[in-house]
Write an enzyme that holds these catalytic residues in place. Structure first.
Site, PDB file in Angstrom:
ATOM      1  CG  HIS A 132      -0.356   0.249   2.517  1.00 47.48           C
ATOM      2  ND1 HIS A 132      -0.929   0.730   3.758  1.00 47.48           N
ATOM      3  CD2 HIS A 132       0.907   0.207   2.883  1.00 47.48           C
ATOM      4  CE1 HIS A 132      -0.207   0.872   4.572  1.00 47.48           C
ATOM      5  NE2 HIS A 132       1.010   0.558   4.260  1.00 47.48           N
ATOM      6  CB  CYS A 186       3.623   5.426   5.120  1.00 51.52           C
ATOM      7  SG  CYS A 186       4.242   4.597   6.475  1.00 51.52           S
ATOM      8  CG  HIS A 204       5.412   0.800   2.188  1.00 50.55           C
ATOM      9  ND1 HIS A 204       4.701   1.957   2.162  1.00 50.55           N
ATOM     10  CD2 HIS A 204       4.803   0.417   3.212  1.00 50.55           C
ATOM     11  CE1 HIS A 204       3.762   2.186   2.916  1.00 50.55           C
ATOM     12  NE2 HIS A 204       3.888   1.108   3.855  1.00 50.55           N
ATOM     13  CG  HIS A 260       3.149  -3.057   6.141  1.00 49.72           C
ATOM     14  ND1 HIS A 260       3.981  -2.561   7.076  1.00 49.72           N
ATOM     15  CD2 HIS A 260       2.501  -1.904   5.343  1.00 49.72           C
ATOM     16  CE1 HIS A 260       4.224  -1.174   6.958  1.00 49.72           C
ATOM     17  NE2 HIS A 260       3.436  -1.027   5.803  1.00 49.72           N
ATOM     18  CG  ASP A 290      -1.813 -13.644   0.981  1.00 49.03           C
ATOM     19  OD1 ASP A 290      -1.212 -12.748   1.292  1.00 49.03           O
ATOM     20  OD2 ASP A 290      -1.926 -14.562   0.562  1.00 49.03           O
ATOM     21  CG  HIS A 291       0.710 -12.619  -2.352  1.00 47.35           C
ATOM     22  ND1 HIS A 291       0.429 -13.197  -1.075  1.00 47.35           N
ATOM     23  CD2 HIS A 291       2.017 -12.864  -2.745  1.00 47.35           C
ATOM     24  CE1 HIS A 291       1.682 -13.900  -0.688  1.00 47.35           C
ATOM     25  NE2 HIS A 291       2.489 -13.981  -1.576  1.00 47.35           N
ATOM     26  CD  GLU A 350       1.125  -0.599   8.914  1.00 46.02           C
ATOM     27  OE1 GLU A 350       0.522  -0.019   7.914  1.00 46.02           O
ATOM     28  OE2 GLU A 350       1.700   0.160   9.619  1.00 46.02           O
TER      29      GLU A 350
HETATM   30 NI    NI Z   1       2.597   0.648   5.322  1.00 45.87          NI
END
Ligand code: NI
Length: 143
Positions: free
Chosen positions: A16, A35, A41, A43, A81-82, A128
Site C-alpha cells: 500500500h 509510507c 511498500h 507489510h 493477500d498478495h 502492521e
Molecule cells: Ni505501510
C-alpha cells in the site's frame, strides 16, 4: 452463564501507500513520511479476530474455529493477500489505506458472517509491523 472470548489469527501480506491525491508530493511526505513512497511498500499483516460467546454444551465451543477460519479466509485473506490495497481491493477503493481504515472495513465484512456462525465479533486487532497495531471494537469503547 460463562461468557468466554476466543481469538483466531490469520496472516496476509500486501502493499500500500498512504497518499492523498489532492496534496502535493511535499505535503504527502510531510504527513505520511516514507509510507507515502510513490512505488509502494509492503507489510506482513497479522489479524486477530476475537469472538465472544458461551460454550455450547454439545461441543464446548463458542464458535467452531474451522468455520471462523473459513470466514476469515473468504472475507479477508483471499481479497487482501498478495494484493495492492490501494488498487486491487474493491472494498478499499476510495479509502486511505491506513491500518485503522483497513481494520474498520474488515469489521464490516466479517461481523454478519460471524454472527450467522453463532458468534459475536467483539474485537479486531490488525498488526502492521512488530511495533504498530490497531484494535477496533466496532466503534464502541473496549469492554
Ligand atoms: Ni505501510
Amino acid at each position: 452463564m460463562k461468557t468466554i472470548y476466543i481469538t483466531r489469527r490469520e496472516t496476509f501480506n500486501a502493499a500500500h501507500k498512504l497518499w492523498r491525491e489532492e496534496w502535493s508530493e511535499e505535503k504527502n511526505w510531510e504527513v505520511f513520511g516514507k509510507c507515502s513512497n510513490k512505488n509502494w511498500h509492503g507489510h506482513n499483516f497479522s489479524i486477530y479476530v476475537t469472538v465472544k460467546g458461551i460454550p455450547s454444551e454439545e461441543t464446548g465451543f463458542v464458535i467452531n474455529l474451522k468455520e471462523l477460519s473459513l470466514i476469515l479466509k473468504k472475507e479477508v485473506v483471499e481479497p487482501l493477500d498478495h494484493k495492492n490495497l490501494n488498487l486491487d481491493v474493491p472494498f478499499l477503493q476510495g479509502i486511505l489505506a491506513s491500518t485503522e481504515n483497513i481494520a474498520i472495513q474488515i469489521w464490516d465484512r466479517i461481523k454478519d458472517p460471524i454472527s450467522e456462525a453463532g458468534g459475536e465479533l467483539v474485537k479486531i486487532k490488525l498488526v502492521e509491523t512488530e511495533n504498530n497495531y490497531v484494535e477496533y471494537y466496532g466503534g464502541k469503547e473496549p469492554f
